[in-house]
Every structure is written in structure tokens, then in C-alpha cells.
Design a protein around this motif. Structure first.
Motif, PDB file in Angstrom:
ATOM      1  N   GLN A  55       0.822  -1.208   0.000  1.00 22.37           N
ATOM      2  CA  GLN A  55       0.000   0.000   0.000  1.00 22.37           C
ATOM      3  C   GLN A  55       0.857   1.260   0.000  1.00 22.37           C
ATOM      4  N   LEU A  56       1.895   1.271   0.854  1.00 24.92           N
ATOM      5  CA  LEU A  56       2.761   2.443   0.924  1.00 24.92           C
ATOM      6  C   LEU A  56       3.570   2.621  -0.357  1.00 24.92           C
ATOM      7  N   ALA A  57       4.093   1.527  -0.906  1.00 27.94           N
ATOM      8  CA  ALA A  57       4.864   1.622  -2.150  1.00 27.94           C
ATOM      9  C   ALA A  57       3.982   2.109  -3.299  1.00 27.94           C
ATOM     10  N   GLN A  58       2.749   1.642  -3.349  1.00 35.27           N
ATOM     11  CA  GLN A  58       1.825   2.120  -4.379  1.00 35.27           C
ATOM     12  C   GLN A  58       1.484   3.589  -4.181  1.00 35.27           C
ATOM     13  N   GLU A  59       1.384   3.986  -2.912  1.00 34.09           N
ATOM     14  CA  GLU A  59       1.127   5.394  -2.623  1.00 34.09           C
ATOM     15  C   GLU A  59       2.292   6.269  -3.084  1.00 34.09           C
ATOM     16  N   TYR A  60       3.532   5.816  -2.836  1.00 31.88           N
ATOM     17  CA  TYR A  60       4.702   6.578  -3.269  1.00 31.88           C
ATOM     18  C   TYR A  60       4.784   6.634  -4.789  1.00 31.88           C
ATOM     19  N   ALA A  61       4.434   5.523  -5.438  1.00 30.91           N
ATOM     20  CA  ALA A  61       4.419   5.528  -6.902  1.00 30.91           C
ATOM     21  C   ALA A  61       3.382   6.516  -7.427  1.00 30.91           C
ATOM     22  N   GLY A  62       2.239   6.582  -6.735  1.00 31.39           N
ATOM     23  CA  GLY A  62       1.212   7.534  -7.132  1.00 31.39           C
ATOM     24  C   GLY A  62       1.618   8.975  -6.924  1.00 31.39           C
ATOM     25  N   PRO A  85      11.774   3.368   5.205  1.00 30.31           N
ATOM     26  CA  PRO A  85      11.508   3.619   3.784  1.00 30.31           C
ATOM     27  C   PRO A  85      12.400   2.923   2.760  1.00 30.31           C
ATOM     28  N   LEU A  86      13.572   2.388   3.110  1.00 29.73           N
ATOM     29  CA  LEU A  86      14.503   1.949   2.073  1.00 29.73           C
ATOM     30  C   LEU A  86      13.917   0.842   1.201  1.00 29.73           C
ATOM     31  N   TYR A  87      13.318  -0.153   1.830  1.00 27.63           N
ATOM     32  CA  TYR A  87      12.699  -1.231   1.044  1.00 27.63           C
ATOM     33  C   TYR A  87      11.518  -0.702   0.238  1.00 27.63           C
ATOM     34  N   LEU A  88      10.786   0.223   0.795  1.00 26.58           N
ATOM     35  CA  LEU A  88       9.676   0.832   0.054  1.00 26.58           C
ATOM     36  C   LEU A  88      10.178   1.545  -1.191  1.00 26.58           C
ATOM     37  N   PHE A  89      11.330   2.212  -1.073  1.00 24.08           N
ATOM     38  CA  PHE A  89      11.909   2.883  -2.236  1.00 24.08           C
ATOM     39  C   PHE A  89      12.316   1.874  -3.307  1.00 24.08           C
ATOM     40  N   ALA A  90      12.747   0.680  -2.883  1.00 24.18           N
ATOM     41  CA  ALA A  90      13.103  -0.360  -3.858  1.00 24.18           C
ATOM     42  C   ALA A  90      11.863  -0.873  -4.597  1.00 24.18           C
ATOM     43  N   CYS A 193      16.139   0.360   6.725  1.00 27.39           N
ATOM     44  CA  CYS A 193      15.400  -0.874   6.428  1.00 27.39           C
ATOM     45  C   CYS A 193      14.460  -1.244   7.569  1.00 27.39           C
ATOM     46  N   LYS A 194      15.012  -1.255   8.796  1.00 29.29           N
ATOM     47  CA  LYS A 194      14.222  -1.634   9.964  1.00 29.29           C
ATOM     48  C   LYS A 194      14.673  -0.809  11.156  1.00 29.29           C
ATOM     49  N   ALA A 195      13.771  -0.580  12.069  1.00 28.62           N
ATOM     50  CA  ALA A 195      14.060   0.316  13.183  1.00 28.62           C
ATOM     51  C   ALA A 195      15.100  -0.240  14.137  1.00 28.62           C
TER      52      ALA A 195
END
Length: 218
Positions: A55-62, A85-90, A193-195
Motif C-alpha cells: 500500500q505504501l509503495a503504491q502510494e509513493y508511486a502515485g 523507507p529503504l525497502y519501500l523505495f526499492a 530498512c528496519k528500526a
């Protein structure tokens, strides 16, 4: 009649050993890929954290891609405390908003897992040579945990790669004084990547003391 001395035999041995290692490494990566794709057939829909990552990656793409997403974090507008965010950016460049995004995200996880195997091989090669490098890569490639990470949409494999690279920088063969900038960058990548990336401070302390003794604290 031309003869080959001992030095010549040793000269030919290293390339041959490298080719054998490359072949074995390729087989390990193929085995991981085949196992991941087989397991992925029984995992057709996102569950748990996967839905949030997608959902977050699709939101960033949008929003327009990675650069607008980075700007969102820079402006303190994106403040998800549970998904660094790093994995989301990938994932973001490959998201189109459709159901196929899940399959693409799983392939990205597989690519990261293969990268982890290659990283473990390279680090072990630098430290201990071909035999140990192949053994270490085999342990990672054939591990059930790696197979699980390779077909699950999460930051775990990317975090593991950043974590291992950070340990290598501190415990590896390079001069420690030149290693600190790389350690800082990789620790930041792990935290993105992770907290729990902050645990690398304790890892650095343990590795540094183990390698350099009390001189590490000076």
C-alpha cells in the motif's frame, strides 16, 4: 618438450578454482530461485505486513516515484513509524497499482535474497578463501529462512544484507580508520530498512573489541 613447474601449476590453479566457485555459486542461486518460486505458488495473496508495504509503495508511486517520496520524508510529512523507507523505495519504481504488484514485489524480494547470497560469498572470500566462501553461501542459499524471505514482501532480506556488510566493514581486513565512513553509511542503510538497525552500534563494539582489543576504544 615443454614442462610445467610448480609455479605454473599454482598459476593455473587459482583461475580454475575461481571458475568452479562461480559455477557452484550459480547453482546455489538457481536453487534458491527455484525453491522460492515453488513456495511462492502457495502464497498468492499478501498477508500481514505485506499489505502495508504494498500500500505504501503504491502510494509513493502515485506521488510520482522515489524523489517525491524522499521529499515527503524530508518535509516530515511521511511519518510511518512501522515501515522504514529503504525497502519501500526499492518497490516504488515497479508499482502500477494493480494486483500484479504483489508478484513483482515478491520477485524483488527474491532478487535481494540472491544479492544476500552473493554478498556472503564475497565477504567470506575476502576473509577465508574459496572453500569457506562456497560453504557460507550454501548455508545462506539453502536456509529455510532465506527461502521464506525471498518470497515474502518485507525488508528482512535487505536488512540482513546491510547488517552483514556493516559487520564485514568493522571486522574485515581493511584499515579501521578508512572503514568508519562505510560503517556509518551501512548502519544508516540498515536503520532505513528496519528500526532495530541501531543494534549495529553494539555489533560494532563487539567486533571492534574482538579484532583490535582495547585499542578500538581509543
Amino acid at each position: 618438450m615443454r614442462t610445467k613447474g610448480r609455479g605454473g601449476a599454482l598459476a593455473f590453479k587459482a583461475p580454475a578454482q575461481g571458475l568452479q566457485a562461480a559455477g557452484l555459486l550459480a547453482l546455489l542461486c538457481l536453487a534458491l530461485g527455484a525453491r522460492s518460486l515453488t513456495l511462492s505458488k502457495d502464497h498468492p495473496f499478501p498477508i500481514y505486513d505485506e499489505t502495508d508495504y504494498l500500500q505504501l509503495a503504491q502510494e509513493y508511486a502515485g506521488r510520482g516515484g522515489i524523489i517525491p517520496a524522499v521529499a515527503c520524508y524530508w518535509k516530515l510529512q511521511c511519518l510511518d513509524d512501522n515501515r522504514n523507507p529503504l525497502y519501500l523505495f526499492a518497490l516504488t519504481p515497479f508499482m502500477s497499482g494493480g494486483p500484479e504488484d504483489f508478484a513483482k514485489a515478491k520477485l524483488i524480494s527474491l532478487a535481494v535474497a540472491v544479492g544476500l547470497v552473493l554478498l556472503i560469498f564475497w565477504m567470506s572470500l575476502r576473509l577465508w578463501g574459496y572453500d569457506t566462501a562456497i560453504a557460507a553461501a550454501a548455508i545462506v542459499a539453502l536456509s529455510p529462512a532465506t527461502a521464506y524471505m525471498s518470497r515474502y514482501v518485507s525488508a528482512d532480506a535487505l536488512f540482513a544484507a546491510a547488517y552483514c556488510a556493516t559487520v564485514f566493514v568493522i571486522a574485515g581486513p581493511d584499515d579501521l580508520r578508512r572503514s568508519w565512513p562505510a560503517w556509518g553509511a551501512l548502519t544508516a542503510a540498515a536503520f532505513l530498512c528496519k528500526a532495530n538497525g541501531h543494534l549495529l552500534f553494539l555489533t560494532a563494539l563487539a567486533c571492534g573489541l574482538g579484532r583490535h582489543g582495547t585499542a578500538f576504544l581509543r
